[in-house]
Motif scaffolding. Structure first.
Motif, PDB file in Angstrom:
ATOM      1  N   SER A 229       5.937   1.636   1.456  1.00  0.00           N
ATOM      2  CA  SER A 229       6.026   2.276   2.767  1.00  0.00           C
ATOM      3  C   SER A 229       5.964   1.218   3.857  1.00  0.00           C
ATOM      4  CB  SER A 229       4.882   3.281   2.950  1.00  0.00           C
ATOM      5  OG  SER A 229       3.635   2.630   2.881  1.00  0.00           O
ATOM      6  N   SER A 230       6.587   1.546   5.008  1.00  0.00           N
ATOM      7  CA  SER A 230       6.566   0.654   6.151  1.00  0.00           C
ATOM      8  C   SER A 230       6.825   1.472   7.403  1.00  0.00           C
ATOM      9  CB  SER A 230       7.622  -0.440   5.999  1.00  0.00           C
ATOM     10  OG  SER A 230       7.587  -1.335   7.087  1.00  0.00           O
ATOM     11  N   ALA A 231       6.521   0.887   8.568  1.00  0.00           N
ATOM     12  CA  ALA A 231       6.734   1.596   9.831  1.00  0.00           C
ATOM     13  C   ALA A 231       8.216   1.806  10.114  1.00  0.00           C
ATOM     14  CB  ALA A 231       6.081   0.824  10.980  1.00  0.00           C
ATOM     15  N   HIS A 232       9.074   0.899   9.644  1.00  0.00           N
ATOM     16  CA  HIS A 232      10.521   1.055   9.762  1.00  0.00           C
ATOM     17  C   HIS A 232      11.180   0.226   8.666  1.00  0.00           C
ATOM     18  CE1 HIS A 232      10.870  -2.999  11.390  1.00  0.00           C
ATOM     19  NE2 HIS A 232       9.911  -2.713  12.269  1.00  0.00           N
ATOM     20  N   GLN A 239       7.601  -7.065  10.575  1.00  0.00           N
ATOM     21  CA  GLN A 239       6.852  -5.893  10.151  1.00  0.00           C
ATOM     22  C   GLN A 239       6.337  -6.078   8.721  1.00  0.00           C
ATOM     23  OE1 GLN A 239       6.085  -3.298  12.141  1.00  0.00           O
ATOM     24  NE2 GLN A 239       4.797  -2.564  10.483  1.00  0.00           N
TER      25      GLN A 239
END
Length: 415
Positions: A229-232, A239
């Motif tokens: 998972s990642s913010a974008h 990031q």
């Protein structure tokens, strides 16, 4: 003169040979009677050996020998031809055979033996040992409890002495009886299928041992699943992407031990590999790494070395930088690149790598230069000392975007 000397020597030798050889005096054994014959005793009891003689005898000694050592005793008192030898306490407290010899001027007059039994009635002490202090869950591992009961004088109790063993795990308390052999008793406490703590204790003749414990750790991990998972999903090189496992368990359903090392292997579209690691907390491992600085497609798989592996998950990164300007000046020796704008037109974070490859007019590689961005821009200067005048092919690569220029490098930069 010589003849006289020979005659004198001959007379001397004849006189010596005529003397009778002296006979050694024969030792006369006195009459001695053992008054009280001690055959058995208990450790700690007073023991004395007494003898009766017809006449008073000087220099009479008693030699005593057992596991404690060897000692020569003189009689404690002599009354009416009765000689009493008191055995020292440090000898009478040692269980086992005790041998004695009555000696007069190097001659043994009498000898004997008596046995000292352990004194379990006075007090019993229990020495216990338990190990190893950690085992793994399953059917094969165990810890051994060893018990050595002794009397008040540290003598091991007799073979066949009964010992009670108790061991507890969760809600279960088991009790069994074993007996000593060769001075000790032992019992193998098997590992359980569930992780936890096993407590053991022992009891002998009403005396209890201290509490001992072994920890049952989970067995080897089994296969598990991971996610990312990642913010974008933009390849901005800034990031952080997070890889997370589900709860990792062993074959018996136990959550693996905290701190279990999990290695996350990342493979990109060029079959290049990188890795990051994490350790488990409550069975869950988490690891992080930075986004790439150019569009990429990752395949991620995790491993517990030598034990288990995860599924393979994918994560695709979109390009964050679509283009960047390049400006030449000072005879094309000064190259300004940027500004680099990310997916929201914001300046990229400092540190984006830019590489310049230089080829001559015939395409032969000459040199390479690298730099990083600061405040969204970077610059390269090709001085006279570095690159002579002439035509060159310049290839710039940053954020996965390659730009090629054919330039004439000129101008004297050395003043």
């Amino acid at each position: 003169m010589r003849i006289k000397i020979l005659i004198i020597l001959s007379l001397i030798l004849l006189g010596c040979s005529s003397k009778k050889e002296e006979q050694p005096k024969q030792f006369i054994y006195p009459k001695i009677e053992l008054v009280a014959n001690v055959n058995n005793s208990v450790a700690g009891d007073a023991v004395a050996v007494s003898f009766k003689t017809d006449t008073s005898i000087k220099d009479l000694k008693l030699q005593v020998k057992n596991a404690y050592g060897n000692v020569v005793l003189s009689p404690e008192h002599s009354e009416n031809e009765l000689m009493v030898f008191k055995i020292p306490k440090n000898f009478t407290r040692i269980a086992g055979p005790c041998r004695w010899k009555l000696i007069l001027k190097g001659h043994t007059l009498r000898y004997g033996k008596f046995d000292i039994a352990t004194n379990a009635y006075k007090a019993t002490y229990v020495e216990s040992y338990f190990g190893p202090r950690s085992v793994t869950a399953g059917y094969n591992d165990y810890s051994m409890l060893t018990i050595s009961p002794t009397d008040a004088y540290d003598n091991p109790l007799d073979n066949g002495t009964e010992v009670t063993v108790k061991h507890q795990f969760q809600e279960n308390i088991d009790e069994l009886k074993i007996t000593t052999e060769s001075f000790f008793a032992f019992y193998n406490v098997r590992s359980t299928l569930q992780s936890g703590r096993i407590l053991v204790s022992s009891e002998c003749n009403g005396t209890n041992s201290k509490e001992l414990a072994t920890i049952v750790y989970p067995s080897n991990a089994t296969d598990f699943s991971i996610s990312s998972s990642s913010a974008h999903n933009f390849a901005d090189g800034n990031q952080i992407i997070t890889f997370t496992s589900d709860i990792i368990r062993d074959e018996f359903g136990n959550t693996v031990t905290n701190g279990t090392l999990v290695t996350f292997i990342i493979k990109n579209e060029n079959d290049s590999y990188l890795y990051t690691i994490g350790t488990t907390i409550n069975g869950i491992a988490e690891a992080k790494t930075l986004h790439p600085d150019k569009a990429s497609k990752w395949e991620i798989q995790a491993f517990v070395t030598g034990a288990a592996e995860s599924n393979t998950t994918e994560f695709a990164f979109k390009p964050a930088i679509k283009d960047y300007p390049v400006h030449f000046s000072k005879g094309n020796r000064n190259i300004d690149i940027g500004p680099f704008e990310s997916f929201m037109k914001q300046l990229i974070p400092d540190g984006l790598l830019l590489q310049l490859d230089i080829y001559d007019a015939d395409g032969v590689f000459v040199a390479s230069k690298k730099t990083t961005t600061k405040n969204g821009v970077c610059s390269i200067f090709l001085g006279e000392h570095y690159l002579a005048e002439g035509d060159y092919i310049l290839k710039l690569n940053a954020a996965g975007i390659t730009k090629e220029f054919t330039k004439n490098i000129h101008g004297d930069t050395i003043k």
